[in-house]
Design a protein around this motif. Structure first.
Motif, short mmCIF file in Angstrom:
data_model
loop_
_atom_site.label_atom_id
_atom_site.label_comp_id
_atom_site.label_asym_id
_atom_site.label_seq_id
_atom_site.Cartn_x
_atom_site.Cartn_y
_atom_site.Cartn_z
N ILE A 21 59.42 36.09 42.86
CA ILE A 21 59.92 35.42 41.66
C ILE A 21 59.48 33.95 41.63
N GLN A 24 56.13 32.88 39.68
CA GLN A 24 55.88 33.18 38.27
C GLN A 24 55.50 31.89 37.52
N PRO A 25 54.68 31.93 36.44
CA PRO A 25 54.00 33.12 35.93
C PRO A 25 52.78 33.49 36.76
N ILE A 26 52.35 34.72 36.64
CA ILE A 26 51.25 35.23 37.43
C ILE A 26 49.93 35.04 36.69
N SER A 27 48.91 34.63 37.41
CA SER A 27 47.59 34.39 36.82
C SER A 27 46.97 35.68 36.28
N ALA A 28 46.21 35.52 35.20
CA ALA A 28 45.51 36.66 34.61
C ALA A 28 44.35 37.14 35.49
N THR A 30 44.52 38.03 38.57
CA THR A 30 45.02 38.84 39.67
C THR A 30 44.17 40.09 39.89
N THR A 111 64.07 31.91 43.66
CA THR A 111 63.29 31.21 42.65
C THR A 111 62.92 29.79 43.06
N TYR A 251 46.62 35.47 42.35
CA TYR A 251 47.73 35.50 41.40
C TYR A 251 48.26 34.09 41.08
N ARG A 252 47.65 33.07 41.70
CA ARG A 252 48.12 31.69 41.53
C ARG A 252 47.03 30.80 40.95
#
Length: 276
Positions: A21, A24-28, A30, A111, A251-252
């Protein structure tokens, strides 16, 4: 058969199905590995302190797979670490990522990065080494693993552990440490750091670091290089000049595709060169 304690029972099916959690948000960008041809999912590892969950991936067909331990970042064994295991399984490995913080808390549900660090700070190195020993034993007994071809790789927090476990277990053939911290204060839970074990290291380790990593100063990387000169094996450190910390974490926002892909290939070459 002895009954499972409630804590041990909860270890079954306890890995997060997605991303932590806190990130977030997750990179496109990934990366998601095609699962066809693979056996994968959560397993439970019996340790001296009870069961811990782990993610395991391996080819559907075959046996005597070389084994690679995959060590998590501070965010736990979430989707990114699980996919790293899948990528390695596609290369013919049995890849296992045990949940190293399981006894201290579920960081995937937090978080706040400060709260995550509080959990991670309670994890003793001795516990980690013991749990990894148990994971190696499990691989050989229950999952067609050939531990005569044992490797280890880890990211961030897991990068530091990669150096330490290579020193702890001489049966490791090779390690690849991704931007793991190299220096630190000696405490009862973390008595030694990579620079402290470098001169006596007997396992070849490849270190992959970013020149723009604000958390791991380049002078500490150079300090580690200097200490490694006294080793009886050929460890190596590669620095990607423009890369930040976590440059492989697709993802970052820190992800740097060209450097990540180059380093991934160098990892593969390192394992093959050293018999993994």
């Amino acid at each position: 058969m002895s009954k499972l304690t409630r804590r041990e029972f909860m270890a079954i099916g306890s890995l997060t199905a997605g991303f932590a959690i806190a990130v977030q948000p997750i990179s496109a960008k990934t990366v998601t590995t095609d699962p066809r041809g693979l056996t994968f999912g959560e397993v439970k590892i019996s340790t001296s302190k009870g069961l811990i969950p782990a993610f395991r991936a391996m080819p559907n067909a075959g046996k005597n797979f070389p084994v690679i331990l995959v060590i998590q970042e501070i965010f736990g064994v979430h989707a990114y670490i699980q996919d790293v295991c899948m990528r390695l399984a596609k290369l013919g490995y049995l890849a296992i990522a045990p949940e190293m913080f399981y006894r201290q808390g579920d960081v995937s549900q937090l978080t706040d990065i400060t709260e995550i660090r509080k959990v991670v700070s309670k994890v003793p190195d001795a516990q980690v080494m013991s749990d990894l020993d148990a994971t190696v034993a499990w691989a050989a007994k229950f999952s067609k693993g050939n531990i005569d071809k044992l490797g280890i790789t880890g990211f961030c927090w897991g990068g530091r552990i990669t150096w330490l476990y290579a020193a702890h277990n001489p049966k490791v053939k090779a390690g690849v440490a991704w931007y793991g911290r190299l220096v630190g204060e000696s405490t009862p839970l973390t008595p030694k750091h990579p620079v402290d074990i470098a001169s006596s290291l007997r396992v070849p380790v490849l270190g992959l670091y970013g020149g723009k990593d604000t958390g791991i100063p380049l002078d500490t990387v150079e300090q580690m290089r200097d200490r490694l000169k006294g080793c009886s094996q050929n460890s190596e450190i590669i620095v990607y000049p423009e890369a930040p910390h976590a440059f492989h974490a697709d993802y970052r926002p820190s992800y740097r595709q060209a450097d990540a892909e180059d380093a991934w290939q160098k990892m593969q070459d390192w394992f093959k060169k050293n018999g993994v």
